[in-house]
Enzyme design. Structure first.
Site, short mmCIF file in Angstrom:
data_model
loop_
_atom_site.label_atom_id
_atom_site.label_comp_id
_atom_site.label_asym_id
_atom_site.label_seq_id
_atom_site.Cartn_x
_atom_site.Cartn_y
_atom_site.Cartn_z
N HIS A 155 0.93 -1.22 0.08
CA HIS A 155 0.10 -0.07 -0.06
C HIS A 155 0.96 1.18 0.01
CE1 HIS A 155 -3.86 -1.77 1.67
NE2 HIS A 155 -3.57 -2.37 0.71
N GLU A 162 1.03 3.86 2.01
CA GLU A 162 1.45 4.32 3.07
C GLU A 162 2.74 3.21 3.71
OE1 GLU A 162 -1.63 3.40 2.21
OE2 GLU A 162 -3.11 4.11 3.87
N CYS A 208 -5.96 1.46 6.12
CA CYS A 208 -6.65 0.03 6.49
C CYS A 208 -6.02 -0.11 7.66
CB CYS A 208 -6.44 -1.04 5.24
SG CYS A 208 -4.75 -1.45 5.32
N CYS A 257 -2.18 -0.67 7.55
CA CYS A 257 -1.24 0.55 7.50
C CYS A 257 -1.43 1.41 8.91
CB CYS A 257 -1.81 1.44 6.29
SG CYS A 257 -1.65 0.65 4.67
#
Lengths: 152, 152
Positions: free
Chosen positions: A53, A55, A83, A86
């Site tokens: 992801h 992040e 999420c 993260c």
């Protein structure tokens, strides 16, 4: 707030790069206490990595550069609400502030499904600002999924 | 159950490797549907990576080898209850079954603080088995922290 918009614009540019690769358009920019910036975008499919992801990529790049697994004083800008994965990494990295664009009612773990970043049972709670350039962040995602549905 | 103990023993060996490096002793073993195994241990400090938990390292290694960001049919063995970050990655990777040793009352996100792996709002719920060789997994952690307190 002017700065928040500036940095979120850079995160949005990252999200556009993800879209161009066929990845869900989410982008991030991590700004360290010393001003260094680390940009990244979502790319799990391309990288064969469910943890890729935006992040996570930004946090891992910054930690590698700093040779430190913690980033106290850093601010993370991300176009979509993080999420659980993260949010967990944000806590582990001791990031001081998180600024996100649009909410994620399906998997968001900052305000939507969970409130991990304000959970005082965990050992760090970053400051959180939400809704920065939310329309632009959201539109990019909606356009991406609309286009993808058309192609199927 | 016999198999669970066998694989947890291998995960425990990984945890011991972490302890020898001065990292919190948590180990993981990921067994794919085709029988391939990927072992990993916790090493955030050494790797300058807050995401370098045992589960994440095993998942990322397996995904790289499979050239796939999803691992349907895989079983993850881990000595300690996964945190929010690792639970999120387990959901993203569509891992079919998670077997963990001892509970983590401080950051556990499977049964303790959160129940992320059984949250039907998320789009995947793996089967979960807990308490496999819990005493051995827990003792390794307790000994590590006792030793570390002595050294301070």
């Amino acid at each position: 707030m002017v700065d928040d918009n500036h940095y979120m614009t850079l995160a949005l540019q990252q999200a556009e790069l993800a879209a161009a690769m066929g990845e869900v358009p989410v982008g991030a920019l991590l700004v360290l206490a010393d001003g260094r910036q680390f940009a990244a975008h979502n790319e799990p499919i391309t990288r064969h990595d469910p943890a890729a992801h935006a992040e996570m990529r930004a946090i891992q790049a910054a930690c590698k550069a700093c040779e430190n697994y913690r980033l106290s004083g850093a601010t993370l800008f991300v176009t979509l609400e993080p999420c659980t994965m993260c949010a967990g990494a944000i806590v582990h990295a001791r990031i001081s502030r998180v600024v996100y664009g649009t909410s994620d009612p399906k998997t968001g773990a900052v305000d939507s499904l969970y409130r991990i970043l304000s959970d005082t049972r965990l050992n760090h709670q970053p400051e959180v600002t939400s809704g920065i350039m939310a329309d632009a962040c959201s539109t990019l995602l909606k356009d991406f999924f609309r286009q993808r549905r058309k192609q199927r």
